[in-house]
Design an enzyme around this catalytic site. Structure first.
Site, short mmCIF file in Angstrom:
data_model
loop_
_atom_site.label_atom_id
_atom_site.label_comp_id
_atom_site.label_asym_id
_atom_site.label_seq_id
_atom_site.Cartn_x
_atom_site.Cartn_y
_atom_site.Cartn_z
N GLU A 55 0.21 -0.73 -0.05
CA GLU A 55 0.22 0.01 0.26
C GLU A 55 0.91 1.26 0.19
O GLU A 55 0.70 1.87 -1.25
CB GLU A 55 -0.93 -0.06 1.48
CG GLU A 55 -2.19 -0.94 1.16
CD GLU A 55 -1.25 -2.25 2.73
OE1 GLU A 55 -2.22 -3.12 2.82
OE2 GLU A 55 0.00 -2.29 1.86
N CYS A 90 0.58 0.69 7.04
CA CYS A 90 -0.56 0.80 6.32
C CYS A 90 -1.35 1.96 5.87
O CYS A 90 -1.50 2.30 5.02
CB CYS A 90 -0.69 -0.03 4.88
SG CYS A 90 1.33 -0.73 4.57
N ALA A 167 8.56 -36.87 -8.68
CA ALA A 167 8.74 -37.27 -9.78
C ALA A 167 9.42 -39.07 -9.64
O ALA A 167 9.99 -39.66 -9.67
CB ALA A 167 10.18 -36.81 -10.46
N THR A 208 19.42 -38.88 -0.94
CA THR A 208 19.45 -37.99 -2.10
C THR A 208 21.23 -36.53 -1.75
O THR A 208 21.73 -36.94 -3.29
CB THR A 208 18.34 -36.68 -1.56
OG1 THR A 208 17.29 -37.63 -1.62
CG2 THR A 208 18.69 -35.93 -3.30
N ASP A 212 22.97 -38.07 -5.59
CA ASP A 212 22.51 -36.92 -6.30
C ASP A 212 23.70 -35.88 -6.29
O ASP A 212 23.65 -35.12 -7.19
CB ASP A 212 21.69 -36.98 -6.51
CG ASP A 212 19.86 -37.79 -6.64
OD1 ASP A 212 20.76 -39.20 -7.13
OD2 ASP A 212 18.94 -38.15 -6.60
N LEU A 216 20.00 -27.01 -6.13
CA LEU A 216 19.08 -27.42 -5.70
C LEU A 216 18.99 -26.25 -6.29
O LEU A 216 18.10 -24.88 -5.40
CB LEU A 216 18.93 -27.62 -4.08
CG LEU A 216 19.64 -29.34 -3.52
CD1 LEU A 216 19.16 -29.39 -2.31
CD2 LEU A 216 18.07 -30.38 -4.06
N GLU A 278 12.65 -31.91 -1.73
CA GLU A 278 12.88 -32.84 -3.10
C GLU A 278 14.25 -33.93 -2.28
O GLU A 278 14.94 -33.32 -1.63
CB GLU A 278 13.73 -31.54 -3.64
CG GLU A 278 12.72 -31.03 -4.54
CD GLU A 278 13.72 -30.18 -5.55
OE1 GLU A 278 13.80 -30.71 -6.88
OE2 GLU A 278 13.80 -28.75 -5.60
N GLY A 280 14.38 -38.51 -1.40
CA GLY A 280 13.92 -39.40 -1.90
C GLY A 280 13.24 -40.54 -0.84
O GLY A 280 12.45 -39.67 -0.22
N LEU A 283 13.08 -40.33 3.08
CA LEU A 283 12.53 -38.84 3.97
C LEU A 283 10.73 -39.17 3.28
O LEU A 283 9.69 -37.96 4.52
CB LEU A 283 12.79 -37.88 3.23
CG LEU A 283 12.69 -36.71 4.04
CD1 LEU A 283 12.51 -36.75 5.57
CD2 LEU A 283 13.87 -36.14 3.46
#
Length: 338
Positions: A55, A90, A167, A208, A212, A216, A278, A280, A283
């Site tokens: 505002e 505001c 995924a 992970t 991997d 991130l 993100e 495995g 978790l």
């Protein structure tokens, strides 16, 4: 609700969404100023903590443009603050203009803030209107609620909103083919990075990190400038590669949580409003059993290589609905409440 007001709320939400992932510990908030005919004068949003609220920024921009005397209506996604924090109230910014009507999307959920801005403005003669009390305003109201959901989670429940991204290939496996780090399409990959952009950090596991060595960071879409996020690693620090940890500490504020049962308390002590998981299957199963999640986004690839989105949500509104991909999810009839 007049059509011009509904359109103004859409503009305010869209502008605030541009800064989602940068405002924590403050909420993302949008404001639109209109003249007496419903013409848009200014569109503004809160950019980051310590900067002007939506505002106040809108009023400042109206002064710079020389249109402040034309202000008749203010449309705000969140009730204007009526206290002094890092910035002045505001309510005072609005009262410094000739504004007559203020439309508010959501009430301030912060239990630690004394004095409602809506009541303060109404006591000073302004016509204060709430979306929740307006007919045919449900879709616009839900967009405001979706925008505010991460802040509400932190203010009311004491922990950030948690979105799990998982995924899967056509066989239900999370493991990408040999030599690849993902099997999802380029469009899905961009969406995953857009999701990183709007969140305040990542939750992952030591498994992970070892398997991997994930980056991130936000790469496939433009990130907020100079944004440093939280990275929570569940497990013992000794179980992650030292060089991976050193590289992540250059761009993340890294915290370890050796016991997943302590995760809610750890998250409550951070400034994060929205975190993305993100990780495995180990978790993810822990989070599922403990119900420590709000949205569960699954990207499943079929045998033809096409990705399909599905979302389960534990709440009646989700910030994921502000993504264009949400339409794709609902069109596939794969969204559900659990």
């Amino acid at each position: 609700m007049p059509a011009a007001i509904g359109a103004a709320f859409d503009l305010a939400v869209s502008e605030a969404w541009r800064f989602m992932g940068r405002t924590a510990p403050n909420p993302a908030v949008g404001c639109v100023l209109l003249d007496a005919n419903g013409t848009v004068l200014v569109i503004a949003a809160h950019h980051r903590a310590g900067a002007a609220h939506a505002e106040r920024l809108a009023v400042e921009q109206a002064r710079q443009l020389g249109v402040v005397e034309r202000i008749h209506t203010a449309v705000v996604t969140l009730e204007p603050c009526n206290h002094t924090g890092r910035t002045p109230p505001c309510t005072q910014a609005l009262l410094s203009t000739p504004v007559r009507t203020v439309w508010i999307g959501c009430a301030d959920p912060n239990p630690h803030v004394q004095g409602g801005g809506a009541a303060f403005l109404a006591e000073r003669g302004l016509d204060v209107r709430w979306l929740a009390q307006s007919a045919h305003a449900e879709s616009v109201l839900n967009r405001c609620r979706a925008l505010l959901a991460p802040f509400v989670s932190k203010a009311v429940r004491g922990r950030p909103w948690i979105t799990v991204k998982q995924a899967l290939d056509s066989a239900g496996s999370m493991l990408p083919p040999a030599g690849r780090t993902t099997f999802t399409s380029p469009d899905s990959l961009r969406f995953a990075h857009a999701l990183r952009r709007v969140t305040d950090g990542i939750i992952t596991g030591t498994g992970t990190a070892r398997a991997d060595r994930p980056d991130l960071t936000v790469r496939h879409v433009e990130d907020h400038p100079e944004r440093r996020r939280l990275l929570v690693v569940c497990g013992q620090q000794a179980n992650v590669p030292a060089d991976w940890l050193a590289s992540r500490e250059q761009v993340f504020d890294v915290q370890f949580c050796p016991d997943s049962a302590a995760l809610p308390d750890l998250l409550a002590r951070t400034e994060a409003l929205w975190l993305l998981v993100e990780a495995g299957p180990t978790l993810l199963e822990t989070l599922r059993r403990s119900a420590l999640w709000d949205d569960w986004l699954t990207i499943r690839q079929d045998t033809q290589g096409q990705d399909h989105f599905s979302v389960s949500t534990r709440q009646d509104v989700t910030p994921l609905s502000l993504f264009a991909e949400w339409a794709r999810c609902t069109q596939e009839a794969a969204c559900s409440l659990v």
